[in-house]
Design an enzyme around this catalytic site. Structure first.
Site, short mmCIF file in Angstrom:
data_model
loop_
_atom_site.label_atom_id
_atom_site.label_comp_id
_atom_site.label_asym_id
_atom_site.label_seq_id
_atom_site.Cartn_x
_atom_site.Cartn_y
_atom_site.Cartn_z
N SER A 253 54.02 37.17 105.86
CA SER A 253 52.82 37.85 106.35
C SER A 253 51.60 37.40 105.59
O SER A 253 51.68 36.94 104.45
CB SER A 253 52.98 39.36 106.20
OG SER A 253 52.96 39.67 104.81
N LYS A 254 50.47 37.58 106.24
CA LYS A 254 49.18 37.22 105.70
C LYS A 254 48.91 37.92 104.37
O LYS A 254 48.28 37.37 103.49
CB LYS A 254 48.10 37.67 106.70
CG LYS A 254 47.10 36.63 107.03
CD LYS A 254 46.15 37.18 108.07
CE LYS A 254 45.22 36.09 108.54
NZ LYS A 254 44.65 36.34 109.83
#
Ligand code: GLU
Length: 479
Positions: A253-254
């Protein structure tokens, strides 16, 4: 066997996710290895998620990575259009065909009704799914409502009992019970198909032989298989790639780091390193080799060697990979990477020879192309700040006098190379009966502004007499 044809089918959301690059890479490698074709198809049926310029950016990023496609937007090919929004009548026709055959139906349920249904199901701790309300409607009745202008979607029928088993090239047999599958919407009220209908129609029409995609699409596969059956089409072979994970094993994930290929490109990662690193996220060559060129990957790649379990995206490993590929670069390759960086900084023009000398000096110390510029700005311009702590340590009242004596020697040198400048420095140290360090440390500070760096005498040779004399004179006068 028919020609191998693989595809990468991204939705243009604005950037290329590293997971997307992995999917594209595996599809590319598989096609190239088998002398087949690699197709790019843009899946833009979700109009609410469109981002301006996303398609151009995607294509540019794939090109940067070296993944050339044989057919696709801007490139053409026999099986276009390669952008789904340009193909709406075809999807509509197929949706209607399914209705006529009894495999799909018009659904008039409003978003409000579906919302209430969902709330009730959630409150009752039931799985949230469509209650088949419109599946029972009489087709002629439904057609009248459509003709009268009522809003509708089209849903595919999914058997209510039983299960479906299919073979995944990576996972083997996968079985999913129909009761876990919704009567999926295949045409939306805005006249666009959903992904599920469009992907099946396009993979069939584009004669895709192998679908290679991320694991997140595995639960959708039974719907697609049903559609193939309803249309009477042959299902391509299918492979679902393992998830990419953060180091803590959560889904990549970012929040835990960059996920856009463009971010890594902009940070100076070499495309060779990124592609090599990404190739190893799920696939292995069966031995301990780790460094591969794209051509070598084509030779080595096989779906049999792709694993089922999630692959950790480890940036430290990527950095290591970058160093390995930096070492494989020739000076000419490096010129191409470094010149644009210098140009952007407007630091002036330097000859290829000068830059190559810098590569020789700094090779062991750099990890990224920009390190040839940013970690040694003093090779391009006079330092304008000086490390105060280093100055406090190495600069004494005596230093200007010592440097002046050394400067006289340097001015008289005809051959100003590393050996000569070192010899003169040691001679002067001997004459003054002091340790050579009393010259070396302040001299480095004066010439570079910092206390550590590449071999001082080689650095002096590269800078050249004129620059060295200028910087020494400046320091003697101003420090
Ligand atoms: N458009 C889907 C995506 O964005 C493609 C899934 C597939 O390859 O079937 O990932």
């Amino acid at each position: 066997m028919n020609e191998v044809r693989t595809r990468f089918a991204p939705s243009p959301t604005g950037f290329l996710h590293v997971g997307g690059l992995r999917t594209a890479l595996y599809a590319y490698l598989y096609a190239r290895k088998h002398g087949g074709k690699f197709v790019l198809r843009i899946e833009d049926t979700d109009q609410s998620r469109l981002v301006e310029g996303a398609v151009e950016n995607l294509i540019a990023t794939l090109r940067w990575a070296g993944l050339d496609f044989d057919e696709g937007p801007g490139k053409g090919g026999q099986f276009g259009p390669y952008v789904q929004s340009e193909n709406l009548p075809r999807y509509k026709q197929y949706a209607e065909q399914l209705i006529e055959a009894g495999h799909a139906y018009y659904c008039f349920c409003t978003p409000e009704r579906l919302d209430i249904l969902r709330q009730h199901q959630t409150a009752a701790k039931l799985p949230t799914r469509y209650d088949l309300h419109c599946r029972k409607l009489d087709l002629e009745e439904a057609k009248k409502r459509v003709a009268a202008g009522e809003k509708y979607v089209i849903r595919m029928k999914v058997p209510m009992t039983g299960e479906l088993t299919f073979n995944d090239l990576i996972r083997g047999n996968v079985t999913i019970a129909y009761k876990n599958i919704d009567d999926q919407v295949i045409m939306k009220s805005d006249g666009f198909p959903t992904y599920h209908l469009a992907v099946v129609v396009d993979d069939h029409h584009m004669k895709i032989s192998h679908i290679i995609r991320g694991e997140e699409w595995l639960p959708s596969t039974p719907k697609h298989i049903l559609l193939y059956q309803y249309f009477g089409w042959e299902m391509p072979l299918i492979a679902h790639l393992p998830l990419l994970l953060n180091p803590d094993k959560s889904k990549l994930s970012k929040r835990q780091g960059d996920v856009a290929v463009e971010d890594y490109r902009d940070k100076g990662y070499l495309k060779e390193a990124l592609v090599n690193f990404i190739a190893l996220l799920g696939w292995n060559p069966g031995d301990t080799r780790e460094v591969f060129s794209l051509e070598e990957l084509v030779q080595e790649f096989s779906l049999e060697r792709v694993g089922k379990s999630g692959a950790v995206f480890d940036v430290e490993k990527l950095k290591w990979m970058n160093e390995q590929h930096m070492r494989l670069k020739t000076d000419d390759d490096m010129l191409e990477l470094v010149k644009p960086i210098l140009k952007e900084k407007h630091w002036g023009a330097f000859s290829d020879d000068y830059l190559k000398q810098i590569f020789g000096l700094m090779r062991e110390r750099v990890k990224f192309p920009q390190d040839y510029v940013e970690t040694c700005s003093y090779l391009y311009k006079d330092p304008h700040s000086f490390d105060e702590a280093a100055k406090a340590k190495s600069w004494t009242e005596q230093t200007p006098v010592l440097l002046q004596a050394l400067l006289e020697r340097y001015k008289n040198l005809e051959i100003f190379d590393a050996a000569a400048v070192e010899r003169e420095l040691r001679k002067e140290a001997e004459k003054q009966q002091i340790n050579a360090g009393k010259f070396i440390h302040p001299l480095r500070l004066v010439l570079t502004g910092v206390a550590v760096g590449a071999s001082l005498f080689h650095l002096i040779e590269i800078l050249g007499k004129e620059t060295v004399v200028r910087r020494m004179e400046f320091a003697i006068k101003n420090f």
